[in-house]
Design a protein around this motif. Structure first.
Motif, PDB file in Angstrom:
ATOM      1  N   GLU A 304       4.543  -8.281  -5.405  1.00  0.00           N
ATOM      2  CA  GLU A 304       5.396  -7.528  -4.346  1.00  0.00           C
ATOM      3  C   GLU A 304       5.145  -5.998  -4.843  1.00  0.00           C
ATOM      4  N   ARG A 305       5.493  -5.229  -3.779  1.00  0.00           N
ATOM      5  CA  ARG A 305       5.113  -3.868  -3.679  1.00  0.00           C
ATOM      6  C   ARG A 305       5.837  -3.240  -4.827  1.00  0.00           C
ATOM      7  N   THR A 306       5.025  -2.276  -5.666  1.00  0.00           N
ATOM      8  CA  THR A 306       5.344  -1.698  -6.906  1.00  0.00           C
ATOM      9  C   THR A 306       5.801  -0.124  -6.461  1.00  0.00           C
ATOM     10  N   HIS A 307       6.345   0.463  -7.520  1.00  0.00           N
ATOM     11  CA  HIS A 307       6.877   1.775  -7.361  1.00  0.00           C
ATOM     12  C   HIS A 307       5.425   2.997  -7.273  1.00  0.00           C
ATOM     13  N   GLU A 308       4.463   2.362  -7.634  1.00  0.00           N
ATOM     14  CA  GLU A 308       3.232   3.263  -7.533  1.00  0.00           C
ATOM     15  C   GLU A 308       3.119   4.012  -6.167  1.00  0.00           C
ATOM     16  N   TYR A 309       2.730   5.267  -6.213  1.00  0.00           N
ATOM     17  CA  TYR A 309       2.539   6.104  -5.036  1.00  0.00           C
ATOM     18  C   TYR A 309       1.480   5.789  -4.152  1.00  0.00           C
ATOM     19  N   GLY A 310       0.465   5.096  -4.800  1.00  0.00           N
ATOM     20  CA  GLY A 310      -1.040   5.414  -4.063  1.00  0.00           C
ATOM     21  C   GLY A 310      -0.661   4.712  -2.703  1.00  0.00           C
ATOM     22  N   SER A 311      -0.142   3.493  -2.757  1.00  0.00           N
ATOM     23  CA  SER A 311      -0.164   2.859  -1.190  1.00  0.00           C
ATOM     24  C   SER A 311       0.748   3.625  -0.194  1.00  0.00           C
ATOM     25  N   HIS A 312       1.739   4.139  -0.785  1.00  0.00           N
ATOM     26  CA  HIS A 312       2.824   4.869  -0.114  1.00  0.00           C
ATOM     27  C   HIS A 312       1.874   6.161   0.679  1.00  0.00           C
ATOM     28  N   ILE A 313       1.013   6.676  -0.125  1.00  0.00           N
ATOM     29  CA  ILE A 313       0.268   7.904   0.368  1.00  0.00           C
ATOM     30  C   ILE A 313      -0.803   7.486   1.352  1.00  0.00           C
ATOM     31  N   ILE A 314      -1.285   6.406   1.235  1.00  0.00           N
ATOM     32  CA  ILE A 314      -2.273   5.764   2.277  1.00  0.00           C
ATOM     33  C   ILE A 314      -1.476   5.349   3.434  1.00  0.00           C
ATOM     34  N   GLU A 315      -0.392   4.936   3.348  1.00  0.00           N
ATOM     35  CA  GLU A 315       0.542   4.403   4.541  1.00  0.00           C
ATOM     36  C   GLU A 315       0.781   5.325   5.197  1.00  0.00           C
ATOM     37  N   ALA A 316       1.252   6.462   4.480  1.00  0.00           N
ATOM     38  CA  ALA A 316       1.931   7.867   5.476  1.00  0.00           C
ATOM     39  C   ALA A 316       0.707   8.462   6.012  1.00  0.00           C
ATOM     40  N   ILE A 317      -0.435   8.568   5.448  1.00  0.00           N
ATOM     41  CA  ILE A 317      -1.566   9.222   6.093  1.00  0.00           C
ATOM     42  C   ILE A 317      -2.133   8.344   7.290  1.00  0.00           C
ATOM     43  N   GLU A 318      -2.150   7.089   7.100  1.00  0.00           N
ATOM     44  CA  GLU A 318      -2.807   6.265   8.249  1.00  0.00           C
ATOM     45  C   GLU A 318      -1.608   6.084   9.176  1.00  0.00           C
ATOM     46  N   THR A 319      -0.452   5.890   8.996  1.00  0.00           N
ATOM     47  CA  THR A 319       0.480   6.056  10.247  1.00  0.00           C
ATOM     48  C   THR A 319       1.323   7.093  10.643  1.00  0.00           C
ATOM     49  N   ASN A 320       1.170   8.257   9.783  1.00  0.00           N
ATOM     50  CA  ASN A 320       1.926   9.318  10.249  1.00  0.00           C
ATOM     51  C   ASN A 320       3.226   9.280  10.100  1.00  0.00           C
ATOM     52  N   HIS A 321       3.722   8.290   9.281  1.00  0.00           N
ATOM     53  CA  HIS A 321       5.000   8.131   8.866  1.00  0.00           C
ATOM     54  C   HIS A 321       5.352   8.863   7.616  1.00  0.00           C
ATOM     55  N   PRO A 322       6.139   9.828   7.451  1.00  0.00           N
ATOM     56  CA  PRO A 322       6.265  10.974   6.261  1.00  0.00           C
ATOM     57  C   PRO A 322       6.737  10.165   5.149  1.00  0.00           C
ATOM     58  N   PHE A 323       6.099  10.378   4.010  1.00  0.00           N
ATOM     59  CA  PHE A 323       6.793   9.991   2.634  1.00  0.00           C
ATOM     60  C   PHE A 323       6.852  11.027   1.433  1.00  0.00           C
ATOM     61  N   LYS A 324       7.744  11.090   0.748  1.00  0.00           N
ATOM     62  CA  LYS A 324       7.752  12.022  -0.401  1.00  0.00           C
ATOM     63  C   LYS A 324       7.467  11.475  -1.737  1.00  0.00           C
ATOM     64  N   ILE A 325       6.455  12.249  -2.433  1.00  0.00           N
ATOM     65  CA  ILE A 325       6.060  11.939  -3.628  1.00  0.00           C
ATOM     66  C   ILE A 325       6.344  13.102  -4.681  1.00  0.00           C
ATOM     67  N   GLY A 326       6.233  12.727  -5.902  1.00  0.00           N
ATOM     68  CA  GLY A 326       6.070  13.828  -6.873  1.00  0.00           C
ATOM     69  C   GLY A 326       4.489  13.996  -7.193  1.00  0.00           C
ATOM     70  N   GLY A 327       3.809  14.801  -6.700  1.00  0.00           N
ATOM     71  CA  GLY A 327       2.471  14.862  -6.987  1.00  0.00           C
ATOM     72  C   GLY A 327       1.957  15.981  -8.073  1.00  0.00           C
ATOM     73  N   ASN A 328       0.662  15.702  -8.424  1.00  0.00           N
ATOM     74  CA  ASN A 328       0.293  16.885  -9.211  1.00  0.00           C
ATOM     75  C   ASN A 328      -0.910  17.436  -8.301  1.00  0.00           C
ATOM     76  N   VAL A 329      -0.735  18.798  -8.390  1.00  0.00           N
ATOM     77  CA  VAL A 329      -1.470  19.565  -7.460  1.00  0.00           C
ATOM     78  C   VAL A 329      -1.674  20.956  -8.221  1.00  0.00           C
ATOM     79  N   LEU A 330      -2.658  21.707  -7.800  1.00  0.00           N
ATOM     80  CA  LEU A 330      -2.945  23.087  -8.226  1.00  0.00           C
ATOM     81  C   LEU A 330      -2.054  23.817  -7.623  1.00  0.00           C
ATOM     82  N   ASN A 331      -1.520  24.809  -8.593  1.00  0.00           N
ATOM     83  CA  ASN A 331      -0.458  25.743  -8.232  1.00  0.00           C
ATOM     84  C   ASN A 331      -0.822  27.088  -7.293  1.00  0.00           C
ATOM     85  N   THR A 332      -1.508  26.393  -6.408  1.00  0.00           N
ATOM     86  CA  THR A 332      -1.997  27.732  -5.266  1.00  0.00           C
ATOM     87  C   THR A 332      -0.822  28.172  -4.866  1.00  0.00           C
ATOM     88  N   GLY A 333      -0.790  29.535  -4.683  1.00  0.00           N
ATOM     89  CA  GLY A 333       0.285  30.231  -4.057  1.00  0.00           C
ATOM     90  C   GLY A 333       1.651  30.301  -4.894  1.00  0.00           C
TER      91      GLY A 333
END
Length: 442
Positions: A304-333
């Motif tokens: 059963e699909r878990t709460h991990e963000y990985g598949s949701h990120i891939i699905e959002a990019i592949e389908t263009n259906h937006p999804f919100k995550i809590g991501g770790n990114v560089l504090n650019t800007g």
């Protein structure tokens, strides 16, 4: 067909979670490229995923590789779940050598002296991944699940030149966990979290528009009268005003207040599980030995699909259906405006076909930013040490670590670093031909 390369695919249970989730994305064909340095564990994961493919009816193609560069070639997504040095010998070393100096730890995989040395072992390896990726899949998105999250993600972005997002489990479960622990209703919640990995802050939490923090704090004070597993986080919330995303056993070693040899009674008072990660590793090894056949050779394996963000990120990019995550990114800007730009921050991000778009948070409450900066100081110096091989940077990172500095003298911290470099031997080759201004050649 989008190619997903999984580095560290011998982590069979985690591969089941993340790649099993991807199998459940509708109407998209994937190739799973599996790579691990342990051929037996790699075969286990290949078998497991093959069984899961049949039970889910997925059309995914599954292939295990013995050549890392070929596994990466043409990948659109790269999932990183490695652990350099493993439980034995490296994790044991990270705990046992500091104990000789009276320095005790709980998890030792993110900050503290153990987290620092895990970074030093891991960053050179992931930068080797980056070199391969620059050659064979330069536009791939690197989804990092490996700790220490902030240092590895920061190194990949700043020195690897690879688009990277760090993914943790603590953000998406934080609000529900907190309310359930206080016997509060979890329906119709709205919350906002930002900070750094393992020390992000529940800045807002509302239910049907009502601020829940007053009732949360009231119930937390009552709960603190008896022993429970979240005492450190509740104490931090009482003193600094906000709940922190990661567990009490983690946060006990991110701050200078809780694990102190001069005040051993604090261990009992805040119910702090010293050496917890060692116990977890042993239990996990025993549990895997018991469950291996059921996971690896089970032709009726389900998922059963878990709460991990990985598949949701891939699905959002592949389908263009937006999804919100809590991501770790560089504090650019200056996404978080009162934290350094070179820091890796954990903030809300919108994901769609254009990729991962972090959102602007602005200033954190100053006391929260101050706590974050104490960890960021060590993170930034650790990255410098790993990239340059400068032994003095290792000392400086350790000297600025909140827990280590609260327990040991300057001279003992330097000696401890030297002892750890020597004990880790070939896992830290970049430091054995160099000497710091106060250290010795390992």
């Amino acid at each position: 067909m989008a190619k997903i390369t999984f580095l560290g695919a011998g982590s069979t249970v985690f591969a089941k979670n993340v790649l099993g989730d991807c199998m459940l994305i509708p109407d998209i064909d994937f190739e799973f490229a599996l790579f691990d340095i342990d051929p037996e564990r790699l075969k286990d994961s290949e078998n497991m995923l093959t069984n899961l493919k049949k039970t889910t009816g997925s059309s995914v193609q599954i292939r295990a590789y013995s050549d890392r560069k070929e596994a990466l070639r043409g990948a659109k997504y790269v999932i990183n779940a490695i652990q350099v040095g493993g439980y034995d010998p490296c994790t044991i070393t990270d705990f046992e050598v500091p104990k000789k100096y009276g320095l005790r730890q709980t998890i030792a995989d993110t900050l503290g002296i153990g987290g620092l040395f895990r970074s030093l072992r891991t960053i050179p390896v992931v930068l080797d991944f980056a070199k391969d990726m620059q050659e064979v899949c330069p536009d791939a998105l690197f989804l990092n699940y490996t700790n220490p999250m902030a240092t590895i993600t920061g190194a990949m972005i700043r020195y690897g030149g690879i688009q990277t997002v760090g993914l943790c489990h603590s953000v998406q479960v934080c609000a529900d966990h907190l309310l359930k622990s206080l016997n509060m209703d979890t329906s119709n919640l709205q919350w906002k979290i930002a900070g750094i990995n393992h020390m992000a802050w529940l800045l807002e939490i509302t239910q049907d528009g009502k601020d829940l923090y007053p009732e949360i704090k009231r119930r937390a004070r009552e709960k603190q009268k008896e022993k429970h597993d979240d005492m450190v986080r509740f104490e931090l919330m009482e003193r600094f005003g906000y709940y922190v995303t990661e567990s009490s056993e983690h946060n006990a070693e991110y701050h200078p207040y809780f694990i102190k040899s001069r005040y051993p009674e604090l261990i009992e008072k805040f119910n702090i599980p010293l050496d917890e990660y060692i116990r977890r590793c042993i239990n996990q090894i025993d549990r895997w030995n018991d469950m291996r056949d059921e996971v690896v050779h089970n032709h009726n394996l389900t998922h059963e699909r878990t709460h991990e963000y990985g598949s949701h990120i891939i699905e959002a990019i592949e389908t263009n259906h937006p999804f919100k995550i809590g991501g770790n990114v560089l504090n650019t800007g200056r996404l978080i405006s009162n934290l350094p730009e070179k820091a890796v921050v954990e903030v809300p991000c919108l994901v769609d076909r254009s990729g991962i778009s972090p959102t602007y948070v602005g200033d954190l409450p100053e006391q929260l930013a101050a706590l974050n900066r104490t960890n960021i100081n060590t993170q930034l110096l650790t990255i410098e040490a790993a990239v340059t091989g400068d032994r003095d940077k290792v000392y400086q990172a350790a000297l600025l670590d909140p827990h280590t500095a609260s327990e040991l003298s300057i001279d003992d911290i330097v000696k401890l670093c030297d002892d750890l470099i020597e004990a880790h031997g070939h896992w830290l080759p970049q430091f054995h031909s160099k000497i710091g201004t106060r250290g010795r050649i390992g």
